[in-house]
Design an enzyme around this catalytic site. Sequence first.
Site, mmCIF file in Angstrom:
data_model
loop_
_atom_site.group_PDB
_atom_site.id
_atom_site.type_symbol
_atom_site.label_atom_id
_atom_site.label_comp_id
_atom_site.label_asym_id
_atom_site.label_seq_id
_atom_site.Cartn_x
_atom_site.Cartn_y
_atom_site.Cartn_z
ATOM 1 N N THR A 159 77.736 12.487 -1.454
ATOM 2 C CA THR A 159 76.445 13.062 -1.091
ATOM 3 C C THR A 159 75.649 11.973 -0.364
ATOM 4 O OG1 THR A 159 75.370 12.430 -3.169
ATOM 5 C CG2 THR A 159 76.384 14.605 -3.106
ATOM 6 N N GLY A 160 74.607 12.418 0.334
ATOM 7 C CA GLY A 160 73.823 11.456 1.103
ATOM 8 C C GLY A 160 74.066 11.649 2.593
ATOM 9 N N THR A 193 72.705 17.688 -2.148
ATOM 10 C CA THR A 193 74.002 18.369 -2.172
ATOM 11 C C THR A 193 74.456 18.408 -3.613
ATOM 12 O OG1 THR A 193 74.668 17.528 -0.006
ATOM 13 C CG2 THR A 193 76.450 18.078 -1.480
ATOM 14 N N GLY A 214 75.493 12.362 5.633
ATOM 15 C CA GLY A 214 76.832 12.846 5.961
ATOM 16 C C GLY A 214 77.433 12.185 7.170
ATOM 17 N N ARG A 256 74.159 21.824 13.232
ATOM 18 C CA ARG A 256 74.611 20.510 12.737
ATOM 19 C C ARG A 256 75.476 20.704 11.490
ATOM 20 N NH1 ARG A 256 73.960 17.698 7.555
ATOM 21 N NH2 ARG A 256 74.112 15.469 7.972
ATOM 22 N N VAL A 257 76.599 20.002 11.438
ATOM 23 C CA VAL A 257 77.483 20.051 10.273
ATOM 24 C C VAL A 257 77.584 18.644 9.706
ATOM 25 C CG1 VAL A 257 79.851 20.463 9.504
ATOM 26 C CG2 VAL A 257 78.771 22.040 11.129
ATOM 27 N N GLY A 258 77.364 18.511 8.399
ATOM 28 C CA GLY A 258 77.475 17.206 7.748
ATOM 29 C C GLY A 258 78.871 16.974 7.208
ATOM 30 N N ASP A 259 78.958 16.099 6.239
ATOM 31 C CA ASP A 259 80.261 15.765 5.644
ATOM 32 C C ASP A 259 80.717 16.795 4.611
ATOM 33 O OD1 ASP A 259 78.034 14.975 4.038
ATOM 34 O OD2 ASP A 259 79.385 13.781 2.793
HETATM 35 N N1 ASP Z 1 75.847 14.969 2.732
HETATM 36 C C1 ASP Z 1 74.978 16.079 3.068
HETATM 37 C C2 ASP Z 1 74.894 16.216 4.539
HETATM 38 O O1 ASP Z 1 74.874 15.230 5.236
HETATM 39 C C3 ASP Z 1 73.631 15.959 2.522
HETATM 40 C C4 ASP Z 1 73.507 15.304 1.177
HETATM 41 O O2 ASP Z 1 74.468 15.130 0.487
HETATM 42 O O3 ASP Z 1 72.414 14.938 0.769
HETATM 43 O O4 ASP Z 1 74.761 17.336 5.002
#
Ligand code: ASP
Length: 360
Positions: free
Chosen positions: A256-257, A205, A259, A233-236
């Site tokens: 990031t990471g 991200t 979500g 699917r929806v992340g953060d």
């Molecule tokens: N946070 C993002 C998600 O979960 C992915 C990411 O930041 O690596 O969609």
Amino acid sequence: MSDVSRRDFMVSAVAATVTVHSMTNAKAAFAGNTQTNPSRPVVIASGNGEAATKRAMEMITAGKDTLDAVIAGVNIVEEDPNDMTVGYGGLPNEDGVVELDSCVMHGPTCRAGSVAAIRGIKTPSKVAKLVMDRTDHVMIVGEGALRFAKAHGLEEVNLLTDRARRIWLKWKESHSDRDDWLPPAEVPDDDQVVGYHDYDWTYGTINCCAVSAGGDISGVTTTSGLSYKIPGRVGDSPIIGAGLYVDNKIGAAGATGRGEAVIKVCGAHSVVENMRHGLSPMEACLDVLKRIVDTTTESRLKRKDGKPNFNVSLYAVSKRGEYASAAIWSGATYAVNADGESRVEDCAFLYKKPGKGVTK
Ligand code: ASP
């Protein structure tokens, strides 16, 4: 001090600091809210955002709005097919279709906009800003988001590059031996070009937040999200308060990471609330990461020693221009433009990375 005891010390030091600061610095934080002093201009981003921080700072220095600046910064990454975690060229969902998430927040006017699971548009951050500026809504998803973007003249394109398609196909044919998709009998000659993360699910991200010399603050987060995700699917990243939060009186934060872990602790909002109660950006990030560790109860998300088997990075900048980034695991980096240069720095961390096995 061993890694383990250093880590334990660090975690408990953060916990202790949180308690002390929340009681003693409330007055100092309030004084910060009403400051009239100029801020130190800063742009901070995830590790893939060095060019973004540079472009954003150039625009801020030229007197442009902080939100326009950070969006122009992340557009570089959204349009870059070589960054396979954001925008055009991002890795697709399990059906081989790229779906993007993004949100923006404009501190001076306390407004926000967001799109989730949008297909066919290279720059979802621009659509998120249009949602903010040109609708009475904060969030539009899926097919409606694409139609809205096209109504505003954004071009619909195929976001799946050939490289992303081949990586997806490799995953599709290899991640299970209990379906009907078979990998090729011989590994293609150019497999090195395609090769990517041993068919594993991957995150990635860009988050970018800025404070101007006048103390105005804005932020943006944009992503293709978890690779090979379930469609829809929806992340953060597009969720205000999870992947991004801005308060023009306090500061901004992004994530990031994984979500799913960030959503559960309202990650970016929690970081900003910590700063409101007097914590430094670094303390604010570490405290929220510890909360993520504490709220991870599922054994499938933990290593044998009980620590999470995934990573999350948090980024924070205060109204005064103090900044920090921290991750659960060591090895993460972030980008910053401050004091006249863009650079990439190491994130602080809760735990020293043991090696492989923390990608999802
Ligand atoms: N946070 C993002 C998600 O979960 C992915 C990411 O930041 O690596 O969609």
